[in-house]
Design an enzyme around this catalytic site. Sequence first.
Site, short mmCIF file in Angstrom:
data_model
loop_
_atom_site.label_atom_id
_atom_site.label_comp_id
_atom_site.label_asym_id
_atom_site.label_seq_id
_atom_site.Cartn_x
_atom_site.Cartn_y
_atom_site.Cartn_z
N LYS A 9 0.83 -1.20 0.00
CA LYS A 9 0.00 0.00 0.00
C LYS A 9 0.87 1.27 0.00
O LYS A 9 2.10 1.18 0.19
CB LYS A 9 -0.91 -0.05 1.23
CG LYS A 9 -1.85 -1.26 1.23
CD LYS A 9 -2.78 -1.24 2.43
CE LYS A 9 -3.67 -2.46 2.46
NZ LYS A 9 -4.67 -2.40 3.55
N TYR A 49 -12.33 -2.87 -3.14
CA TYR A 49 -12.79 -2.95 -1.75
C TYR A 49 -14.33 -2.96 -1.65
O TYR A 49 -14.87 -2.60 -0.61
CB TYR A 49 -12.23 -1.77 -0.96
CG TYR A 49 -10.77 -1.96 -0.54
CD1 TYR A 49 -10.37 -3.09 0.15
CD2 TYR A 49 -9.81 -0.99 -0.82
CE1 TYR A 49 -9.04 -3.27 0.54
CE2 TYR A 49 -8.48 -1.16 -0.42
CZ TYR A 49 -8.12 -2.31 0.25
OH TYR A 49 -6.81 -2.48 0.64
N PHE A 57 -15.46 3.00 7.51
CA PHE A 57 -14.12 3.45 7.10
C PHE A 57 -13.91 3.39 5.59
O PHE A 57 -12.80 3.64 5.10
CB PHE A 57 -13.04 2.62 7.81
CG PHE A 57 -13.15 1.13 7.58
CD1 PHE A 57 -12.64 0.53 6.44
CD2 PHE A 57 -13.76 0.33 8.53
CE1 PHE A 57 -12.74 -0.83 6.24
CE2 PHE A 57 -13.87 -1.04 8.33
CZ PHE A 57 -13.36 -1.63 7.19
N ARG A 85 -0.94 -14.73 3.83
CA ARG A 85 -1.72 -14.03 4.86
C ARG A 85 -1.10 -14.26 6.24
O ARG A 85 -1.07 -13.35 7.08
CB ARG A 85 -3.19 -14.45 4.80
CG ARG A 85 -3.86 -13.81 3.59
CD ARG A 85 -5.31 -14.13 3.49
NE ARG A 85 -6.11 -13.59 4.59
CZ ARG A 85 -6.61 -12.36 4.62
NH1 ARG A 85 -6.35 -11.51 3.65
NH2 ARG A 85 -7.35 -11.97 5.63
N THR A 91 -4.92 -8.10 10.34
CA THR A 91 -5.23 -6.79 9.75
C THR A 91 -4.90 -5.64 10.69
O THR A 91 -4.31 -4.64 10.30
CB THR A 91 -6.73 -6.73 9.39
OG1 THR A 91 -7.02 -7.80 8.49
CG2 THR A 91 -7.10 -5.41 8.74
N ARG A 102 3.00 -6.97 9.10
CA ARG A 102 2.30 -5.91 9.84
C ARG A 102 2.81 -5.84 11.28
O ARG A 102 2.90 -4.75 11.86
CB ARG A 102 0.81 -6.17 9.80
CG ARG A 102 0.22 -5.92 8.41
CD ARG A 102 -1.12 -6.54 8.27
NE ARG A 102 -1.79 -6.19 7.03
CZ ARG A 102 -2.84 -6.86 6.57
NH1 ARG A 102 -3.32 -7.90 7.22
NH2 ARG A 102 -3.40 -6.49 5.44
N ASN A 112 -1.77 -0.32 7.07
CA ASN A 112 -1.21 -1.62 7.47
C ASN A 112 -0.35 -2.26 6.38
O ASN A 112 -0.25 -3.47 6.27
CB ASN A 112 -2.31 -2.56 7.98
CG ASN A 112 -3.33 -2.89 6.91
OD1 ASN A 112 -3.24 -2.40 5.79
ND2 ASN A 112 -4.29 -3.72 7.25
N HIS A 115 -1.77 -5.57 1.37
CA HIS A 115 -3.04 -6.29 1.18
C HIS A 115 -2.74 -7.63 0.53
O HIS A 115 -1.86 -7.72 -0.32
CB HIS A 115 -3.97 -5.49 0.25
CG HIS A 115 -5.11 -6.31 -0.27
ND1 HIS A 115 -6.27 -6.50 0.44
CD2 HIS A 115 -5.23 -7.07 -1.40
CE1 HIS A 115 -7.07 -7.30 -0.23
NE2 HIS A 115 -6.46 -7.66 -1.36
N GLU A 126 -9.04 -10.44 -8.04
CA GLU A 126 -8.09 -9.34 -7.86
C GLU A 126 -6.97 -9.39 -8.91
O GLU A 126 -6.54 -8.35 -9.42
CB GLU A 126 -7.54 -9.37 -6.43
CG GLU A 126 -8.64 -9.05 -5.42
CD GLU A 126 -8.24 -9.23 -3.96
OE1 GLU A 126 -7.09 -9.64 -3.69
OE2 GLU A 126 -9.09 -8.96 -3.09
P1 CMP Z 1 -6.94 -5.00 3.65
O1 CMP Z 1 -6.39 -6.37 3.91
O2 CMP Z 1 -6.39 -4.24 2.53
O3 CMP Z 1 -8.53 -5.14 3.45
C1 CMP Z 1 -9.44 -4.20 3.89
C2 CMP Z 1 -8.80 -3.04 4.56
O4 CMP Z 1 -9.66 -2.21 5.28
C3 CMP Z 1 -7.82 -3.55 5.59
O5 CMP Z 1 -6.74 -4.14 4.98
C4 CMP Z 1 -7.55 -2.29 6.40
O6 CMP Z 1 -6.50 -1.54 5.84
C5 CMP Z 1 -8.85 -1.53 6.23
N1 CMP Z 1 -9.55 -1.44 7.49
C6 CMP Z 1 -10.12 -2.45 8.16
N2 CMP Z 1 -10.68 -1.98 9.30
C7 CMP Z 1 -10.45 -0.63 9.33
C8 CMP Z 1 -10.77 0.38 10.22
N3 CMP Z 1 -11.45 0.14 11.34
N4 CMP Z 1 -10.38 1.64 9.94
C9 CMP Z 1 -9.70 1.90 8.78
N5 CMP Z 1 -9.37 0.95 7.89
C10 CMP Z 1 -9.73 -0.31 8.16
#
Ligand code: CMP
Length: 143
Positions: A9, A49, A57, A85, A91, A102, A112, A115, A126
Amino acid sequence: MEKTFLMIKPDGVQRQLIGKIVQRFEDKGFQLIGAKLIQITKEQAEYHYAEHKERPFFGELVQFITSGPVFAMVWQGHNVIQLSRTMMGKTNPLDAAPGTIRGDFAVQTGNNIIHGSDSPESAAREIAHFFKPEELLSYERSI
Ligand code: CMP
């Protein structure tokens, strides 16, 4: 052979972590078969997404992922979806174990670093969303 989509990211790109992250997947024994540095559009981010569309969010997530270049990759290997993963960690970096990407590099859920596809269905969707078939290259180790 199983394939997955991984994306470093904007925070990971800006912190110059591409090399370190790629190294981890190479060390694990996975094969990089496609990669590119791209700036994704709002439309691409919303499609990618879509499952989070109703989450509070969502707007912040789309804003963040389009805020700078991402490094999109396709990796191949045995159980690469689940193992990558595990290597990424949870996450929320508060729950991500040390030794995971992470756990080692991130402090906030929003930022984070990486992805990764969470299922074979997501991986297929994807990969097709970000890569043309001719951008994926298969090769044997010959040296
Ligand atoms: P990712 O694995 O890219 O898939 C969905 C993304 O949503 C996740 O990583 C986080 O970066 C984001 N995400 C999940 N929960 C929150 C949250 N509470 N606030 C902001 N971003 C979030």
